[in-house]
Motif scaffolding. Structure first.
Motif, mmCIF file in Angstrom:
data_model
loop_
_atom_site.group_PDB
_atom_site.id
_atom_site.type_symbol
_atom_site.label_atom_id
_atom_site.label_comp_id
_atom_site.label_asym_id
_atom_site.label_seq_id
_atom_site.Cartn_x
_atom_site.Cartn_y
_atom_site.Cartn_z
ATOM 1 N N ALA A 148 23.471 -95.081 57.284
ATOM 2 C CA ALA A 148 22.122 -95.577 57.756
ATOM 3 C C ALA A 148 22.564 -97.061 58.351
ATOM 4 C CB ALA A 148 21.186 -95.917 56.362
ATOM 5 N N LYS A 149 21.968 -97.484 59.275
ATOM 6 C CA LYS A 149 22.200 -98.834 59.729
ATOM 7 C C LYS A 149 21.007 -99.694 59.688
ATOM 8 C CE LYS A 149 26.131 -97.538 61.469
ATOM 9 N NZ LYS A 149 27.152 -97.882 60.725
ATOM 10 N N MET A 150 20.983 -101.069 59.419
ATOM 11 C CA MET A 150 19.969 -101.994 59.397
ATOM 12 C C MET A 150 19.070 -101.915 60.667
ATOM 13 S SD MET A 150 20.403 -106.245 58.917
ATOM 14 C CE MET A 150 18.843 -107.334 58.974
ATOM 15 N N THR A 151 17.547 -102.101 60.258
ATOM 16 C CA THR A 151 16.733 -102.153 61.414
ATOM 17 C C THR A 151 15.858 -103.074 61.218
ATOM 18 O OG1 THR A 151 15.175 -100.490 60.274
ATOM 19 C CG2 THR A 151 17.033 -99.701 62.010
ATOM 20 N N VAL A 152 15.063 -103.476 62.204
ATOM 21 C CA VAL A 152 14.130 -104.578 62.145
ATOM 22 C C VAL A 152 12.796 -104.071 61.350
ATOM 23 C CG1 VAL A 152 12.277 -105.943 63.369
ATOM 24 C CG2 VAL A 152 14.676 -105.680 64.340
ATOM 25 N N GLU A 153 12.634 -102.642 61.915
ATOM 26 C CA GLU A 153 11.352 -102.239 61.013
ATOM 27 C C GLU A 153 11.801 -101.826 59.398
ATOM 28 O OE1 GLU A 153 13.142 -100.995 63.513
ATOM 29 O OE2 GLU A 153 11.567 -101.094 65.087
ATOM 30 N N GLY A 154 12.879 -101.494 59.085
ATOM 31 C CA GLY A 154 13.216 -101.419 57.535
ATOM 32 C C GLY A 154 13.290 -102.707 56.993
ATOM 33 N N THR A 155 13.768 -103.856 57.872
ATOM 34 C CA THR A 155 13.726 -105.145 57.034
ATOM 35 C C THR A 155 12.230 -105.716 56.920
ATOM 36 O OG1 THR A 155 15.791 -105.693 58.042
ATOM 37 C CG2 THR A 155 14.484 -107.410 57.237
ATOM 38 N N ALA A 156 11.532 -105.256 57.678
ATOM 39 C CA ALA A 156 10.026 -105.771 57.894
ATOM 40 C C ALA A 156 9.344 -105.112 56.684
ATOM 41 C CB ALA A 156 9.197 -105.500 59.133
ATOM 42 N N GLY A 157 9.847 -103.707 56.553
ATOM 43 C CA GLY A 157 9.080 -102.911 55.247
ATOM 44 C C GLY A 157 9.592 -104.072 53.953
ATOM 45 N N LYS A 158 10.661 -104.227 53.773
ATOM 46 C CA LYS A 158 11.083 -104.730 52.688
ATOM 47 C C LYS A 158 10.519 -105.975 52.552
ATOM 48 C CE LYS A 158 15.611 -102.198 52.276
ATOM 49 N NZ LYS A 158 14.940 -101.224 52.968
ATOM 50 N N VAL A 159 10.448 -106.834 53.339
ATOM 51 C CA VAL A 159 9.778 -108.179 53.375
ATOM 52 C C VAL A 159 8.080 -108.060 52.728
ATOM 53 C CG1 VAL A 159 8.652 -110.114 54.717
ATOM 54 C CG2 VAL A 159 11.014 -109.346 55.108
ATOM 55 N N PHE A 160 7.682 -107.048 53.687
ATOM 56 C CA PHE A 160 6.301 -106.377 52.818
ATOM 57 C C PHE A 160 6.164 -106.057 51.605
ATOM 58 C CE2 PHE A 160 2.670 -103.461 52.460
ATOM 59 C CZ PHE A 160 1.545 -104.241 52.798
ATOM 60 N N GLY A 161 7.052 -105.279 51.069
ATOM 61 C CA GLY A 161 7.216 -105.237 49.687
ATOM 62 C C GLY A 161 7.674 -106.016 48.661
ATOM 63 N N LEU A 162 8.330 -107.193 49.081
ATOM 64 C CA LEU A 162 8.599 -108.299 48.401
ATOM 65 C C LEU A 162 7.223 -109.123 48.300
ATOM 66 C CD1 LEU A 162 12.262 -109.327 49.654
ATOM 67 C CD2 LEU A 162 11.385 -108.395 47.358
ATOM 68 N N PHE A 163 6.521 -109.243 49.355
ATOM 69 C CA PHE A 163 5.287 -110.026 49.132
ATOM 70 C C PHE A 163 4.072 -109.514 48.393
ATOM 71 C CE2 PHE A 163 6.871 -112.930 52.339
ATOM 72 C CZ PHE A 163 6.114 -114.201 52.091
ATOM 73 N N LEU A 164 4.175 -108.038 48.525
ATOM 74 C CA LEU A 164 3.302 -107.648 47.519
ATOM 75 C C LEU A 164 3.615 -107.781 46.096
ATOM 76 C CD1 LEU A 164 2.840 -103.938 48.999
ATOM 77 C CD2 LEU A 164 1.305 -105.904 49.085
ATOM 78 N N VAL A 165 5.026 -107.993 45.733
ATOM 79 C CA VAL A 165 5.485 -108.346 44.470
ATOM 80 C C VAL A 165 4.991 -109.854 44.049
ATOM 81 C CG1 VAL A 165 7.316 -108.927 42.876
ATOM 82 C CG2 VAL A 165 7.216 -106.734 44.525
ATOM 83 N N VAL A 166 5.295 -110.807 45.114
ATOM 84 C CA VAL A 166 4.767 -112.021 44.926
ATOM 85 C C VAL A 166 3.237 -112.315 44.552
ATOM 86 C CG1 VAL A 166 4.613 -114.275 45.965
ATOM 87 C CG2 VAL A 166 6.944 -113.074 46.299
ATOM 88 N N LEU A 167 2.603 -111.665 45.402
ATOM 89 C CA LEU A 167 1.319 -111.736 45.268
ATOM 90 C C LEU A 167 0.753 -111.132 43.936
ATOM 91 C CD1 LEU A 167 -0.315 -110.776 48.850
ATOM 92 C CD2 LEU A 167 -0.240 -112.898 47.975
ATOM 93 N N ALA A 168 1.370 -109.933 43.532
ATOM 94 C CA ALA A 168 0.880 -109.410 42.309
ATOM 95 C C ALA A 168 1.133 -110.256 41.044
ATOM 96 C CB ALA A 168 1.754 -108.137 42.161
ATOM 97 N N THR A 169 2.447 -110.862 41.004
ATOM 98 C CA THR A 169 2.563 -111.534 39.764
ATOM 99 C C THR A 169 1.959 -113.119 40.017
ATOM 100 O OG1 THR A 169 4.495 -112.577 41.121
ATOM 101 C CG2 THR A 169 4.742 -110.631 39.450
ATOM 102 N N ALA A 170 1.534 -113.640 41.197
ATOM 103 C CA ALA A 170 0.854 -114.875 41.466
ATOM 104 C C ALA A 170 -0.425 -114.575 41.118
ATOM 105 C CB ALA A 170 1.088 -115.206 42.913
ATOM 106 N N GLY A 171 -1.114 -113.384 41.376
ATOM 107 C CA GLY A 171 -2.418 -113.161 40.769
ATOM 108 C C GLY A 171 -2.596 -113.192 39.409
ATOM 109 N N ILE A 172 -1.852 -112.497 38.936
ATOM 110 C CA ILE A 172 -1.609 -112.252 37.479
ATOM 111 C C ILE A 172 -1.801 -113.780 36.676
ATOM 112 C CG2 ILE A 172 -0.579 -111.687 35.449
ATOM 113 C CD1 ILE A 172 0.406 -109.129 36.933
ATOM 114 N N THR A 173 -0.799 -114.559 37.268
ATOM 115 C CA THR A 173 -0.729 -115.889 36.618
ATOM 116 C C THR A 173 -1.669 -116.780 36.877
ATOM 117 O OG1 THR A 173 1.776 -115.677 37.116
ATOM 118 C CG2 THR A 173 0.988 -117.976 36.848
ATOM 119 N N TRP A 174 -2.386 -116.609 38.001
ATOM 120 C CA TRP A 174 -3.566 -117.468 38.395
ATOM 121 C C TRP A 174 -4.800 -116.891 37.685
ATOM 122 C CZ3 TRP A 174 -4.922 -120.542 42.979
ATOM 123 C CH2 TRP A 174 -6.199 -120.623 43.137
#
Length: 252
Positions: A39-65
Motif C-alpha cells: 500500500a502506498k500513500m494517497t491524497v484520499e487516504g490522508t484526507a480521510g485520516k485528517v477527517f478522522g482526527l478532526f472528529l476526535v478533536v471535536l468530540a473531546t472539545a465538545g465534552i470539555t465545553w
C-alpha cells in the motif's frame, strides 16, 4: 572455477547458486508482486485520516465545553505539547500517539474556547470561520501556484518556526512566573499574535506539499498518519492564534 582461496566459501557459494537456479520462478514472481503492490500513500487516504482526527478533536472539545472542564486547560496544553513532540520526532509512525494528541488537543481547545466565549460572546464562532477561511485561502494559493513551496520557502519557514517556538516557550515561562499573559498583555500583543497567525497560515503550505509529494512518490501508506498529523496540528495552531488575536482586539 574457484571464487576464493577459501574452499568452504567456494562450496557455500556453489550451493547458493544451485538453490537459486532450482527455485520455482512462481515463488520469485509472488515475492516481487508482494513488494511492488504494498500500500502506498494517497491524497484520499490522508484526507480521510485528517477527517478522522478532526472528529476526535471535536468530540473531546465538545465534552470539555459542555461539561465545563476548563480546569483541564493547562494540563491538556502540557500533555498535548509532549505528545506532539513525540509524534513529530519519533522515527516510527505512531498512529496511537497521533490520535491521543488529537484527543488531548480537543480538551485544550474546548477549555480555552469556553473561557474566551464567556468573556467575549461570539468569539468562538468568529475564530472558527476565520480559521477555515484562512485555511481555504492558503489552499487556493498553493493549488494555483501563487505560493511556491520550494527549498528557499521551506528554509525560511523552518528558521521562522524555530524562532517562534523558542519565543513561545520563553513567553510561556515568563507568563507562568509573572501571573499574566506575557507579551500578549502588552501594547505589542496584537502584533505578536498577528505574526503567529501568519506563520500558522503559511505552515499549511508545507503540509499541503508534504501530502502531494508523498503521494506522488508513493511513500509507504503509514506516512498518511504523519502528514495528517502535521496538517491537523497546523490547523489547531492557526485556530489558537486567531482566537488569541480576536481576544486581544476585544480587550480594547
Amino acid at each position: 572455477m574457484a571464487i576464493s582461496h577459501n574452499p568452504v566459501f567456494n562450496r557455500a557459494m556453489q550451493t547458493g547458486v544451485e538453490e537459486a537456479r532450482s527455485t520455482d520462478q512462481s515463488v520469485v514472481d509472488a515475492e516481487f508482486s508482494r513488494i511492488t503492490s504494498s500500500a502506498k500513500m494517497t491524497v484520499e487516504g490522508t484526507a480521510g485520516k485528517v477527517f478522522g482526527l478532526f472528529l476526535v478533536v471535536l468530540a473531546t472539545a465538545g465534552i470539555t465545553w459542555f461539561m465545563g472542564l476548563t480546569a483541564l486547560l493547562f494540563p491538556a496544553m502540557l500533555v498535548g505539547l509532549g505528545l506532539g513532540l513525540w509524534a513529530s520526532f519519533s522515527k516510527k509512525v505512531r498512529p496511537a500517539v497521533i490520535v491521543a494528541y488529537a484527543a488531548v488537543q480537543g480538551v485544550f481547545l474546548g477549555a480555552i474556547s469556553s473561557i474566551l466565549e464567556a468573556a467575549y460572546p461570539g468569539i468562538v464562532q468568529s475564530a472558527v470561520v476565520a480559521t477555515f477561511a484562512t485555511a481555504g485561502a492558503m489552499f487556493a494559493a498553493y493549488r494555483f501556484g501563487w505560493i511556491k513551496v520550494n527549498a528557499r520557502f521551506t528554509r525560511v519557514m523552518t528558521f521562522a518556526l524555530i524562532g517562534y517556538g523558542i519565543f513561545a516557550l520563553v513567553n510561556l515561562g515568563f507568563a507562568m512566573f509573572s501571573g499574566n499573559g506575557g507579551i500578549y498583555t502588552s501594547q505589542f500583543g496584537w502584533l505578536v499574535a498577528l505574526v503567529g497567525v501568519g506563520l500558522a497560515a503559511f505552515t499549511l503550505n508545507l503540509d499541503f506539499e508534504a501530502i502531494i509529494v508523498g503521494s506522488r512518490e508513493g511513500l509507504p501508506v503509514e506516512n498518511e498518519w504523519r502528514a495528517a498529523f502535521g496538517l491537523t496540528a497546523s490547523l489547531i495552531w492557526l485556530y489558537v492564534e486567531i482566537i488569541r488575536l480576536l481576544a486581544i482586539f476585544n480587550q480594547d
